[in-house]
Design a protein around this motif. Structure first.
Motif, mmCIF file in Angstrom:
data_model
loop_
_atom_site.group_PDB
_atom_site.id
_atom_site.type_symbol
_atom_site.label_atom_id
_atom_site.label_comp_id
_atom_site.label_asym_id
_atom_site.label_seq_id
_atom_site.Cartn_x
_atom_site.Cartn_y
_atom_site.Cartn_z
ATOM 1 N N GLY A 203 0.806 -1.208 0.000
ATOM 2 C CA GLY A 203 0.000 0.000 0.000
ATOM 3 C C GLY A 203 0.842 1.261 0.000
ATOM 4 O O GLY A 203 0.573 2.208 -0.763
ATOM 5 N N PHE A 204 1.887 1.289 0.828
ATOM 6 C CA PHE A 204 2.772 2.455 0.863
ATOM 7 C C PHE A 204 3.583 2.561 -0.435
ATOM 8 O O PHE A 204 3.863 3.669 -0.906
ATOM 9 C CB PHE A 204 3.703 2.382 2.074
ATOM 10 N N SER A 205 3.980 1.432 -1.002
ATOM 11 C CA SER A 205 4.710 1.456 -2.267
ATOM 12 C C SER A 205 3.870 2.089 -3.370
ATOM 13 O O SER A 205 4.356 2.900 -4.166
ATOM 14 C CB SER A 205 5.115 0.033 -2.678
ATOM 15 N N VAL A 206 2.590 1.745 -3.411
ATOM 16 C CA VAL A 206 1.682 2.316 -4.413
ATOM 17 C C VAL A 206 1.544 3.821 -4.209
ATOM 18 O O VAL A 206 1.571 4.611 -5.164
ATOM 19 C CB VAL A 206 0.309 1.627 -4.359
ATOM 20 N N LEU A 207 1.409 4.257 -2.960
ATOM 21 C CA LEU A 207 1.282 5.683 -2.662
ATOM 22 C C LEU A 207 2.525 6.443 -3.108
ATOM 23 O O LEU A 207 2.425 7.518 -3.728
ATOM 24 C CB LEU A 207 1.051 5.883 -1.160
ATOM 25 N N ILE A 208 3.701 5.916 -2.808
ATOM 26 C CA ILE A 208 4.954 6.553 -3.232
ATOM 27 C C ILE A 208 5.012 6.635 -4.752
ATOM 28 O O ILE A 208 5.420 7.657 -5.332
ATOM 29 C CB ILE A 208 6.158 5.775 -2.684
ATOM 30 N N ALA A 209 4.603 5.569 -5.434
ATOM 31 C CA ALA A 209 4.630 5.552 -6.896
ATOM 32 C C ALA A 209 3.717 6.630 -7.478
ATOM 33 O O ALA A 209 4.088 7.327 -8.432
ATOM 34 C CB ALA A 209 4.215 4.172 -7.415
ATOM 35 N N LEU A 210 2.536 6.786 -6.911
ATOM 36 C CA LEU A 210 1.605 7.796 -7.420
ATOM 37 C C LEU A 210 2.156 9.212 -7.221
ATOM 38 O O LEU A 210 2.006 10.079 -8.087
ATOM 39 C CB LEU A 210 0.249 7.646 -6.727
ATOM 40 N N ILE A 211 2.815 9.446 -6.097
ATOM 41 C CA ILE A 211 3.454 10.747 -5.878
ATOM 42 C C ILE A 211 4.521 10.985 -6.939
ATOM 43 O O ILE A 211 4.638 12.077 -7.507
ATOM 44 C CB ILE A 211 4.052 10.814 -4.466
ATOM 45 N N GLY A 212 5.294 9.939 -7.218
ATOM 46 C CA GLY A 212 6.344 10.065 -8.223
ATOM 47 C C GLY A 212 5.816 10.336 -9.617
ATOM 48 O O GLY A 212 6.495 10.978 -10.424
ATOM 49 N N LEU A 213 4.628 9.864 -9.928
ATOM 50 C CA LEU A 213 4.040 10.124 -11.245
ATOM 51 C C LEU A 213 3.472 11.537 -11.367
ATOM 52 O O LEU A 213 3.563 12.166 -12.431
ATOM 53 C CB LEU A 213 2.929 9.100 -11.527
ATOM 54 N N TRP A 214 2.897 12.045 -10.305
ATOM 55 C CA TRP A 214 2.177 13.312 -10.410
ATOM 56 C C TRP A 214 3.050 14.536 -10.173
ATOM 57 O O TRP A 214 2.688 15.645 -10.600
ATOM 58 C CB TRP A 214 0.977 13.298 -9.464
ATOM 59 N N ILE A 215 4.202 14.394 -9.525
ATOM 60 C CA ILE A 215 5.115 15.538 -9.405
ATOM 61 C C ILE A 215 5.605 16.001 -10.777
ATOM 62 O O ILE A 215 5.527 17.199 -11.108
ATOM 63 C CB ILE A 215 6.297 15.201 -8.470
ATOM 64 N N PRO A 216 6.115 15.102 -11.644
ATOM 65 C CA PRO A 216 6.515 15.546 -12.993
ATOM 66 C C PRO A 216 5.340 16.079 -13.813
ATOM 67 O O PRO A 216 5.519 17.004 -14.616
ATOM 68 C CB PRO A 216 7.099 14.279 -13.627
ATOM 69 N N ALA A 217 4.153 15.504 -13.622
ATOM 70 C CA ALA A 217 2.991 16.018 -14.343
ATOM 71 C C ALA A 217 2.726 17.475 -13.952
ATOM 72 O O ALA A 217 2.437 18.320 -14.818
ATOM 73 C CB ALA A 217 1.760 15.158 -14.036
ATOM 74 N N ALA A 218 2.854 17.777 -12.665
ATOM 75 C CA ALA A 218 2.645 19.156 -12.209
ATOM 76 C C ALA A 218 3.682 20.095 -12.810
ATOM 77 O O ALA A 218 3.363 21.229 -13.204
ATOM 78 C CB ALA A 218 2.703 19.205 -10.679
ATOM 79 N N ILE A 219 4.926 19.633 -12.910
ATOM 80 C CA ILE A 219 5.978 20.464 -13.517
ATOM 81 C C ILE A 219 5.671 20.714 -14.982
ATOM 82 O O ILE A 219 5.802 21.844 -15.485
ATOM 83 C CB ILE A 219 7.350 19.791 -13.354
ATOM 84 N N ASN A 220 5.260 19.695 -15.715
ATOM 85 C CA ASN A 220 4.922 19.856 -17.127
ATOM 86 C C ASN A 220 3.763 20.816 -17.330
ATOM 87 O O ASN A 220 3.726 21.550 -18.322
ATOM 88 C CB ASN A 220 4.575 18.493 -17.742
ATOM 89 N N LEU A 221 2.836 20.821 -16.409
ATOM 90 C CA LEU A 221 1.676 21.706 -16.540
ATOM 91 C C LEU A 221 2.044 23.172 -16.372
ATOM 92 O O LEU A 221 1.273 24.046 -16.770
ATOM 93 C CB LEU A 221 0.602 21.318 -15.516
ATOM 94 N N THR A 222 3.225 23.455 -15.807
ATOM 95 C CA THR A 222 3.643 24.858 -15.652
ATOM 96 C C THR A 222 4.254 25.435 -16.922
ATOM 97 O O THR A 222 4.483 26.642 -16.990
ATOM 98 C CB THR A 222 4.662 25.001 -14.502
ATOM 99 N N GLY A 223 4.555 24.609 -17.920
ATOM 100 C CA GLY A 223 5.085 25.134 -19.177
ATOM 101 C C GLY A 223 6.362 24.454 -19.622
ATOM 102 O O GLY A 223 7.109 23.898 -18.806
ATOM 103 N N VAL A 224 6.630 24.517 -20.927
ATOM 104 C CA VAL A 224 7.756 23.786 -21.508
ATOM 105 C C VAL A 224 9.094 24.357 -21.063
ATOM 106 O O VAL A 224 10.085 23.626 -20.948
ATOM 107 C CB VAL A 224 7.642 23.776 -23.046
ATOM 108 N N ARG A 225 9.163 25.656 -20.799
ATOM 109 C CA ARG A 225 10.433 26.239 -20.369
ATOM 110 C C ARG A 225 10.854 25.681 -19.003
ATOM 111 O O ARG A 225 12.022 25.327 -18.794
ATOM 112 C CB ARG A 225 10.340 27.764 -20.325
ATOM 113 N N ASN A 226 9.914 25.599 -18.085
ATOM 114 C CA ASN A 226 10.215 25.022 -16.773
ATOM 115 C C ASN A 226 10.545 23.533 -16.882
ATOM 116 O O ASN A 226 11.421 23.031 -16.175
ATOM 117 C CB ASN A 226 9.017 25.207 -15.831
#
Length: 501
Positions: free
Chosen positions: A137-160
């Motif tokens: 359960g904790f492994s899955v939670l860590i994995a989901l955090i790892g997927l959505w952090i880069p998604a948030a960065i991409n949503l701020t724009g290509v330069r970032n």
């Protein structure tokens, strides 16, 4: 404080979404290639290859040669078609829109399924510090955090996104270069074990190990996929592709050799963080392994950042041509962020990650093999497109020696792709073919939405024949060929680019 009003997406004069802003220079494009290739795969790969023994290093060398042939091929293709889309646009221009759609669909699956594989390996290094008991359960939670952090960065724009990619690429190189140089001095031959530990024939072991090793090179086409966002793409994309692949090849082979020689074969097969174990064995424990784990975590986030961008760019290019749902073609913000592609791909990666953790024991290897298969199909089409251009269109414009050289490289890339499919195994080919064919209903729906499946009209009294509704000549705008002019010539559709993305 209220947020500023969101800028509406721009549009071409025919109503299609405007081309994205070219914000990546050669350093950022090279970092995208290197960062997409070197993720957490290299940090987890020695454990995945351990069941085959040191013979997998032979497979790694063969895969490296094939990857370099593919890199040169992609570099040549990007000069001919310096537009976003990479394998998709090469297949479409050479073989038509259905081949283009299959490549876009297959590569899109590779991108988000590959993110699931990357994040699984990334979790192994995060759990050096937290969840050391590896509770699912904790492994899955860590994995989901790892997927959505880069998604948030991409949503701020290509330069970032580009800046973050450069930073993480620099940081990840330190431990890898260390292991590929200093680590070689601590190799103990007794750690290697049996040369072929798989119980298969030598050729079978090399083929199977190569299918896993190829995952480490997925991403070599990254610059060509986002060519529309690269400044001077005809010059910078080929250089970033070839040089980035060469750098990764040297680090990969030497680093994997060092891990095989510093961690015993039995320990390596059970390890979830083999580079950390290698560093601990070299220095007798202490903080060296923790430092490598931190580098692997940074590397994984950087790779996920780059692949999240690719997850959105490939369907964006196809959607502009009417070969993917139009939601993927919508851009937001000044630099043009494909929000729907980023969010949809990250959701799919999250789902397959959760599913894999609850269904498979060897999660990393299962997802890796599926990602490799769905990536090799676009690689195969790209090599075929290069051969088509050389042998059909380029025979008169190229000198015999140059033609022979380019044909040889493209043929090697094509043969390597076939071999990689064969080495993936029957089960992987079954699942890969299944997910590829799931694209057929999507293609039919898209064709119907574009008004290209016509009505049944009477040919003579008492009989009916199906007749497709032909598009007007030419057509533009929001119809079947977004951002392009489309002509019917001799009963077939010909595409004439209006602009490059």
């Amino acid at each position: 404080m209220s947020a500023p009003p969101r800028r509406a997406e721009a549009a071409d004069d025919d109503g299609a979404p405007a081309a994205p802003k070219a914000a990546l220079g050669l350093p950022a494009a090279s970092a995208l290639v290197i960062g997409s290739i070197i993720g957490t795969g290299v940090f987890a790969l020695p454990s995945a290859l351990a069941p085959y023994g040191p013979i997998s290093l032979v497979a790694f060398v063969v895969v490296t040669l094939g990857a370099l042939a593919l890199a040169v091929t992609f570099g040549a293709l990007s000069k001919r078609v310096p537009a976003s889309g990479g394998p998709y646009v090469y297949a479409r221009e050479a073989f038509g829109e259905f081949a283009g759609f299959l490549n876009a669909w297959s590569y899109w699956i590779t991108a988000w399924a590959g993110n699931a594989a990357i994040v699984v390996a990334w979790v192994g290094y995060v759990e050096v510090f937290v969840n050391t008991a590896h509770r699912t359960g904790f492994s899955v939670l860590i994995a989901l955090i790892g997927l959505w952090i880069p998604a948030a960065i991409n949503l701020t724009g290509v330069r970032n996104t580009g800046a973050f990619q450069v930073i993480t690429t620099v940081l990840k190189f330190v431990p890898l270069v260390f292991m590929a140089t200093v680590g070689l001095l601590f190799i103990d031959p007794d750690n290697f074990g049996a040369f072929n530990a798989s119980g298969r024939s030598a050729l079978g072991a090399i083929s199977a190990a190569a299918a896993i090793a190829l995952f480490s090179y997925l991403g070599l086409e990254a610059a060509s996929v986002v060519a529309g966002r690269v400044r001077e793409p005809g010059r910078n994309v080929p250089r970033a592709t070839v040089y980035g692949t060469l750098v990764c090849a040297v680090i990969y082979i030497l680093g994997t050799l060092a891990v095989f020689g510093t961690v015993s074969h039995g320990e390596l097969g059970a390890s979830t963080a083999p580079f950390t174990d290698a560093a601990n064995n070299i220095f007798g424990g202490g903080r060296a392994g923790d430092a490598v784990a931190v580098a692997a975590i940074v590397s994984g986030i950087g790779a996920l950042n780059g692949w999240t961008m690719l997850c959105a760019e490939m369907p964006y290019a196809a959607a502009r041509d009417g070969l993917f749902p139009q939601a993927f073609a919508k851009l937001r913000g000044e630099s043009g962020v494909p929000v729907f592609g980023i969010v949809a791909s990250t959701l799919l990666a999250s789902l397959i990650t959760v599913f894999s953790y609850t269904r498979f024991e060897d999660v990393f290897t299962k997802i890796v093999l599926l990602s490799v298969l769905t990536a090799v199909i676009p690689y195969l089409f790209s090599a075929a497109a290069q051969l088509y251009w050389l042998l059909v269109r380029g025979r008169e414009s190229l000198k015999p020696r140059q033609l022979a050289r380019d044909v040889t490289v493209a043929a090697l890339a094509m043969a390597f792709s076939y071999w990689s499919i064969q080495g993936s195994g029957y089960q992987t080919v079954y699942y890969g073919l299944f997910v590829l064919l799931l694209g057929l209903p999507v293609y039919i729906w898209l064709k119907r939405d574009r008004g290209e499946y016509g009505e049944t009209v009477p040919a003579q009294p008492g009989a009916t024949v199906p007749q497709a509704r032909a598009p007007e000549t030419p057509t533009t705008g929001k119809g079947s060929s977004r951002g392009k002019r489309r002509y019917r010539t001799g009963g077939s559709l010909k595409y004439t680019p209006r602009h490059h993305d």
